[in-house]
Design an enzyme around this catalytic site. Structure first.
Site, PDB file in Angstrom:
ATOM      1  N   TRP A  76       0.812  -1.309  -0.188  1.00 54.29           N
ATOM      2  CA  TRP A  76      -0.111  -0.008  -0.031  1.00 54.29           C
ATOM      3  C   TRP A  76       0.854   1.102  -0.019  1.00 54.29           C
ATOM      4  O   TRP A  76       1.799   1.306   0.677  1.00 54.29           O
ATOM      5  CB  TRP A  76      -0.821  -0.120   1.090  1.00 54.29           C
ATOM      6  CG  TRP A  76      -1.750   1.127   1.396  1.00 54.29           C
ATOM      7  CD1 TRP A  76      -2.659   1.681   0.512  1.00 54.29           C
ATOM      8  CD2 TRP A  76      -1.373   2.005   2.203  1.00 54.29           C
ATOM      9  NE1 TRP A  76      -3.136   2.742   0.899  1.00 54.29           N
ATOM     10  CE2 TRP A  76      -2.218   3.402   1.841  1.00 54.29           C
ATOM     11  CE3 TRP A  76      -0.600   2.663   3.383  1.00 54.29           C
ATOM     12  CZ2 TRP A  76      -2.554   4.670   2.576  1.00 54.29           C
ATOM     13  CZ3 TRP A  76      -0.427   3.814   3.820  1.00 54.29           C
ATOM     14  CH2 TRP A  76      -1.563   4.888   3.603  1.00 54.29           C
ATOM     15  N   ASP A 129     -16.362  11.332  -2.502  1.00 57.18           N
ATOM     16  CA  ASP A 129     -15.687  10.317  -2.106  1.00 57.18           C
ATOM     17  C   ASP A 129     -16.562   9.528  -1.090  1.00 57.18           C
ATOM     18  O   ASP A 129     -17.847   9.647  -0.560  1.00 57.18           O
ATOM     19  CB  ASP A 129     -14.339  10.320  -1.669  1.00 57.18           C
ATOM     20  CG  ASP A 129     -13.491   9.291  -1.955  1.00 57.18           C
ATOM     21  OD1 ASP A 129     -13.277   8.260  -1.049  1.00 57.18           O
ATOM     22  OD2 ASP A 129     -12.701   9.253  -3.046  1.00 57.18           O
ATOM     23  N   ASP A 130     -16.071   8.772  -0.441  1.00 55.35           N
ATOM     24  CA  ASP A 130     -16.432   7.699   0.883  1.00 55.35           C
ATOM     25  C   ASP A 130     -17.524   8.563   2.004  1.00 55.35           C
ATOM     26  O   ASP A 130     -16.908   9.654   2.263  1.00 55.35           O
ATOM     27  CB  ASP A 130     -15.283   7.085   1.500  1.00 55.35           C
ATOM     28  CG  ASP A 130     -15.860   6.108   2.370  1.00 55.35           C
ATOM     29  OD1 ASP A 130     -16.841   5.896   2.457  1.00 55.35           O
ATOM     30  OD2 ASP A 130     -14.832   5.237   3.012  1.00 55.35           O
ATOM     31  N   LYS A 162     -15.951   6.163  -8.951  1.00 49.05           N
ATOM     32  CA  LYS A 162     -14.513   5.404  -8.424  1.00 49.05           C
ATOM     33  C   LYS A 162     -15.240   4.290  -7.679  1.00 49.05           C
ATOM     34  O   LYS A 162     -15.877   4.433  -6.773  1.00 49.05           O
ATOM     35  CB  LYS A 162     -14.144   6.560  -7.412  1.00 49.05           C
ATOM     36  CG  LYS A 162     -12.978   6.009  -6.912  1.00 49.05           C
ATOM     37  CD  LYS A 162     -12.280   7.102  -5.873  1.00 49.05           C
ATOM     38  CE  LYS A 162     -10.989   6.725  -4.991  1.00 49.05           C
ATOM     39  NZ  LYS A 162     -10.482   7.829  -4.201  1.00 49.05           N
ATOM     40  N   TRP A 163     -14.676   2.984  -8.193  1.00 49.82           N
ATOM     41  CA  TRP A 163     -15.166   1.778  -7.715  1.00 49.82           C
ATOM     42  C   TRP A 163     -13.885   1.086  -6.849  1.00 49.82           C
ATOM     43  O   TRP A 163     -13.013   0.685  -7.488  1.00 49.82           O
ATOM     44  CB  TRP A 163     -15.238   0.837  -8.934  1.00 49.82           C
ATOM     45  CG  TRP A 163     -15.745  -0.470  -8.893  1.00 49.82           C
ATOM     46  CD1 TRP A 163     -15.156  -1.503  -8.038  1.00 49.82           C
ATOM     47  CD2 TRP A 163     -16.966  -1.246  -9.123  1.00 49.82           C
ATOM     48  NE1 TRP A 163     -15.606  -2.722  -8.101  1.00 49.82           N
ATOM     49  CE2 TRP A 163     -16.941  -2.597  -8.679  1.00 49.82           C
ATOM     50  CE3 TRP A 163     -17.880  -0.601  -9.699  1.00 49.82           C
ATOM     51  CZ2 TRP A 163     -18.062  -3.371  -9.038  1.00 49.82           C
ATOM     52  CZ3 TRP A 163     -18.853  -1.609 -10.207  1.00 49.82           C
ATOM     53  CH2 TRP A 163     -19.034  -2.993  -9.555  1.00 49.82           C
ATOM     54  N   ASP A 164     -14.059   1.366  -5.392  1.00 50.77           N
ATOM     55  CA  ASP A 164     -12.912   0.894  -4.596  1.00 50.77           C
ATOM     56  C   ASP A 164     -13.143  -0.284  -4.199  1.00 50.77           C
ATOM     57  O   ASP A 164     -14.091  -1.112  -4.452  1.00 50.77           O
ATOM     58  CB  ASP A 164     -13.140   1.781  -3.176  1.00 50.77           C
ATOM     59  CG  ASP A 164     -11.820   2.217  -2.919  1.00 50.77           C
ATOM     60  OD1 ASP A 164     -11.046   1.298  -3.002  1.00 50.77           O
ATOM     61  OD2 ASP A 164     -11.666   3.253  -2.328  1.00 50.77           O
ATOM     62  N   ASN A 212     -11.247  -2.132  -0.859  1.00 52.81           N
ATOM     63  CA  ASN A 212     -10.408  -1.828   0.397  1.00 52.81           C
ATOM     64  C   ASN A 212      -9.733  -3.073   1.132  1.00 52.81           C
ATOM     65  O   ASN A 212      -9.377  -2.739   2.442  1.00 52.81           O
ATOM     66  CB  ASN A 212     -10.955  -0.816   1.137  1.00 52.81           C
ATOM     67  CG  ASN A 212     -10.518   0.457   0.508  1.00 52.81           C
ATOM     68  OD1 ASN A 212      -9.531   0.679  -0.139  1.00 52.81           O
ATOM     69  ND2 ASN A 212     -11.895   1.394   0.414  1.00 52.81           N
ATOM     70  N   CYS A 245      -9.956   1.204  -8.251  1.00 49.67           N
ATOM     71  CA  CYS A 245      -9.418   1.699  -7.149  1.00 49.67           C
ATOM     72  C   CYS A 245      -9.318   0.551  -6.440  1.00 49.67           C
ATOM     73  O   CYS A 245     -10.363  -0.220  -6.132  1.00 49.67           O
ATOM     74  CB  CYS A 245     -10.139   3.014  -6.487  1.00 49.67           C
ATOM     75  SG  CYS A 245      -9.010   3.268  -4.857  1.00 49.67           S
ATOM     76  N   ASP A 265      -2.415   5.679  -3.274  1.00 48.85           N
ATOM     77  CA  ASP A 265      -3.018   6.630  -2.040  1.00 48.85           C
ATOM     78  C   ASP A 265      -2.035   7.503  -1.912  1.00 48.85           C
ATOM     79  O   ASP A 265      -2.229   8.883  -1.328  1.00 48.85           O
ATOM     80  CB  ASP A 265      -3.481   5.876  -0.872  1.00 48.85           C
ATOM     81  CG  ASP A 265      -5.026   5.426  -0.844  1.00 48.85           C
ATOM     82  OD1 ASP A 265      -5.659   5.710  -2.109  1.00 48.85           O
ATOM     83  OD2 ASP A 265      -5.355   4.596  -0.181  1.00 48.85           O
TER      84      ASP A 265
END
Ligand code: GLA
Length: 749
Positions: free
Chosen positions: A195, A357-358, A467-469, A471, A517, A539
């Site tokens: 990361w 965003d989130d 934006k397809w994240d 995590n 993402c 990031d």
């Protein structure tokens, strides 16, 4: 171009040739892959002559000098005398793996097969060779596919395995490609990290033994990208990459007899696939290229292949909008009012797209909850997504949104309703990661739920960008879905399910620009790029770290795929201070965005951003779609270039802020035509506190520019600069516009 005659298979691209033949024992062997052969007379001389090797098994009593373990094999099988890594392992009967594949037929066709969901698109000139192999004893059949892309010197490979026996068989390994190179002495380039430090290039010499580059994370991963190169001292290069987003494995082995073998495909780790009688299995596609002219030229072949055959849809060749993303500006702490303040600033600076965003959905106030509950929070968005989107669009900006569809928070309504939808071993608590689990995308009902929720979000929000994240990585692999025959199928079925979902959404919303993402660049691969034209690179937007991350990424993927943002100083990941022009210079070589609180900037920075955006828009086509190259001048000095038609944009990067060295660097432009003249214009923001601004516009012949380089004033970042800006890692960054000088008289004094 493909030709098949007298057992010789010849695949031709503009600059390369790939030769195989069928032996009189019926086996398919490799002859060579290298520079284009226009006349194949004497190809028999390329054949291996055999040797005398005691203790090594040979083909049969009639061929006692031919050793499978020392031959160039096209798709090697296990347990038949070749102890190097095999391309295939199929278990049948009570556990046998022994296979002996012989050629039973071949055919050449126009275009290519499109059966795997993430596939390369054919060109007009694309042709495919299919070679059918079958085991000598059992009807286990393998079809090897070679698709030729002549213009970009790429050969695409895949395999189909069919079970013609009357009983189930289990595929334990199925490589997409295997390549035997007759020599050793190669260096391996891999792109590794974690990361916030993705895809740094590592180079190692290859010695006897096997090196494995792989991912076991459930995604292509930030630890080792599927992109690899082999390079030798003569500048010969082989490049490989896989069109797949799940666990991959590349093996590179050097045999005791001086051969080098590369295999690439789905990682056999956690993989097994039960094939019932009459069924077949498709591997993902892999690409390979050869260049006699160094890695840069191999990378350019991959770039042009990706731009034309991987990226598709409405945004394929379109210039991508400059965006503002609120993540590092607000994190979870925002209201609609705050977002609109940001949007106002963004619009005034010339930004084109606002990305929320989130934190806008369910009960998501922090990263502990809400994933899976894809409806807006009334406290934050009083007029819903429709209302916010309207307000953003009335300011002249497009509206974009963040989602993380593959995940489910432990604290979410969805998890309370459907605890069985997660990937988890029965009776064993799955490992949490960022307080979330992974949804089982191999299940149709899970995909249906996501398709419905996301369609509603995209429609209500009149969304232009997503934006397809993703995590977290996959652990505790298990699916209770009835179509799963072996748990070893689950990770691959997950990726097939993901492709199905993304494919349906891309079809239903053809105008949306999707950006992949995964905690930054944890899933930067050609499979994702078949559905999403761009990917968030990392990031980490620290100006110094980004040079390595972007340069590694650009080794395999073109600028138009690479999301690159200017963020705040000090950077939130490194806490390093840098100048706004340095941050821009690095971000400008990808798809530009801003991710900082624009409302807190001073006027000087705002003016700088305005100028940057004007510059970027003017040269955006060149910066996003141009031919990228880099030139390392010294340990601390490099140039990046992006050129299209008769214009190039270059940036000089000094990665460490060395104290006033007085070094005088030269701007060399390796792509200059010697018969032409060029105007070189330097643009540079002034350095705060120093009041220095350097700008010049000069004319030089192609020979001067290409062979000698024009002398630049020393980078001067020491004296007089405030202590704040003299932090290690900040660098001077001059950008240059190099244009072909059309005015004949312009250079003559
Ligand atoms: C990941 C992404 C970030 C941001 C956060 C939001 O880390 O890489 O850009 O979207 O998620 O939670």
């Amino acid at each position: 171009m493909i030709s098949v005659s007298n057992g010789l298979f010849h695949l031709r691209t503009e600059h390369t040739s790939y030769l195989m033949r069928t032996t009189d024992t019926g086996h398919l062997v490799h002859l060579s892959y290298g520079a284009a052969i226009h006349d194949t007379t004497g190809w028999e001389l390329l054949e291996e002559k055999g040797a005398v090797l005691s203790t090594v098994p040979y083909w049969d009593e009639e061929h006692e000098h031919l050793y499978p373990g020392n031959m160039l094999q096209e798709y090697p099988t296990p347990d038949r005398g070749d102890a190097r890594p095999p391309a295939i392992a199929v278990e049948y009967g009570s556990g046998s793996l022994t296979l002996d594949l012989k050629v039973i037929g071949s055919r050449v066709m126009k275009g290519k097969d499109l059966s795997f969901p993430a596939h390369a698109l054919p060109y007009d000139s694309t042709e495919t060779l299919e070679i059918e192999l079958s085991d000598r004893l059992l009807p286990i059949m393998v079809t090897l596919r070679y698709t030729v892309y002549p213009e970009c010197d790429v050969i695409l490979r895949s395999a189909r395995i069919a079970n013609g026996t009357g009983n189930p068989v289990i595929i334990r390994e199925a490589a997409s490609l295997s390549l035997d190179i007759p020599s050793d002495g190669w260096k391996l380039h891999s792109f590794d990290g974690a990361w916030a430090r993705e895809r740094h290039e590592n180079v190692r010499p290859l010695l006897p033994g096997t090196v494995v580059i792989d991912s076991r994370l459930g995604c292509s991963g930030n630890e080792h990208n599927p992109l690899i190169y082999l390079e030798n001292e003569r500048g010969e290069v082989y490049g490989f990459n896989l069109i797949y987003s799940g666990n991959h494995r590349e093996t590179v082995s050097v045999s005791p007899f001086g051969r080098t073998r590369v295999t690439q495909g789905i990682n056999p780790f956690l993989f097994s696939w039960k094939l019932m009688p009459g069924e077949s299995f498709e591997t993902p596609e892999a690409i390979m290229t050869y260049s006699g002219d160094g890695i840069e030229s191999a990378a350019q072949s991959f770039h042009s292949f990706i731009r034309t055959s991987i990226v598709r849809g409405f945004w394929k060749d379109r210039e991508r909008p400059v965006l503002i993303n609120n993540w590092e500006a607000t994190y979870f702490d925002f209201t609609e009012e705050r977002l609109l303040e940001l949007a106002d600033e963004a619009a005034a600076l010339g930004i084109e797209l606002f990305v929320l965003d989130d934190g806008w959905f369910g009960h998501r106030r922090d990263d502990r909850r809400g994933l899976g509950d894809w409806w807006p929070q009334p406290e934050r968005l009083p007029d819903g997504l429709e209302g916010l989107s309207e307000k953003i669009r009335s300011r002249g900006l497009l509206f974009g949104i963040w989602v993380e569809p593959e995940m489910i928070s432990i604290d979410s309504d969805l998890y309370r309703q459907h605890p069985d939808w997660v990937i988890a071993q029965p009776g064993r608590d799955p490992l949490p990661c960022r307080h979330q689990f992974v949804l089982d995308l191999s299940r149709t009902e899970v995909r249906e739920y996501l398709f419905r929720c996301l369609s509603e979000v995209f429609e209500k929000g009149s969304v232009s960008y997503v934006k397809w994240d993703m995590n977290r990585t996959i652990t505790d692999t298990f699916s209770s879905d009835s179509s799963v025959r072996l748990q070893g199928e689950v990770q691959h079925r997950y990726i097939l399910g993901l492709y199905d979902l993304m494919g349906r959404l891309a079809e239903a919303f053809p105008g949306i620009l999707f950006e992949g993402c995964a905690s930054g660049g944890n899933r930067y691969d050609l499979g994702m790029l078949c559905f999403m034209p761009q990917i968030w690179t990392s990031d980490n937007t620290d100006v110094h770290d980004r040079v390595g991350i972007e340069e590694g990424t650009l080794r395999g993927y073109p600028q138009s795929t690479m999301g690159a943002h200017v963020s705040a100083s000090p950077g939130h990941q490194s806490m390093r201070v840098s100048r706004i022009d340095s941050r821009f210079a690095v971000a400008a070589f990808g798809v530009l965005g801003y991710e900082l609180d624009l409302t807190k900037l001073d006027d000087e920075d705002k003016e700088a951003i305005k100028r940057q955006i004007c510059f970027y828009k003017k040269y955006r086509k060149i910066l996003q779609q141009g031919r990228f190259s880099s030139l390392h001048v010294s340990r601390n000095q490099r140039f990046w270039y992006s050129s299209l038609g008769s214009t190039a944009i270059a940036v000089e990067i000094q990665t460490l802020n060395e104290v006033h060295t007085g070094r005088c660097d030269r701007l060399v432009y390796p792509d200059a035509y010697e018969s032409k003249r060029y105007r070189v214009t330097a643009v540079r923001e002034s350095i705060p506190g120093l009041g220095m601004s350097e700008e010049f516009s000069v004319c030089a012949s192609g020979t001067i520019l290409r062979k000698y380089g024009i002398a630049l004033a020393p980078q001067f970042t020491g004296n007089g600069v405030s202590a704040e800006t003299r932090v290690l890692g900040d660098f001077g960054s001059r950008m240059y516009i190099i244009e072909e000088e059309k005015d004949e008289g312009a250079c003559i004094r």
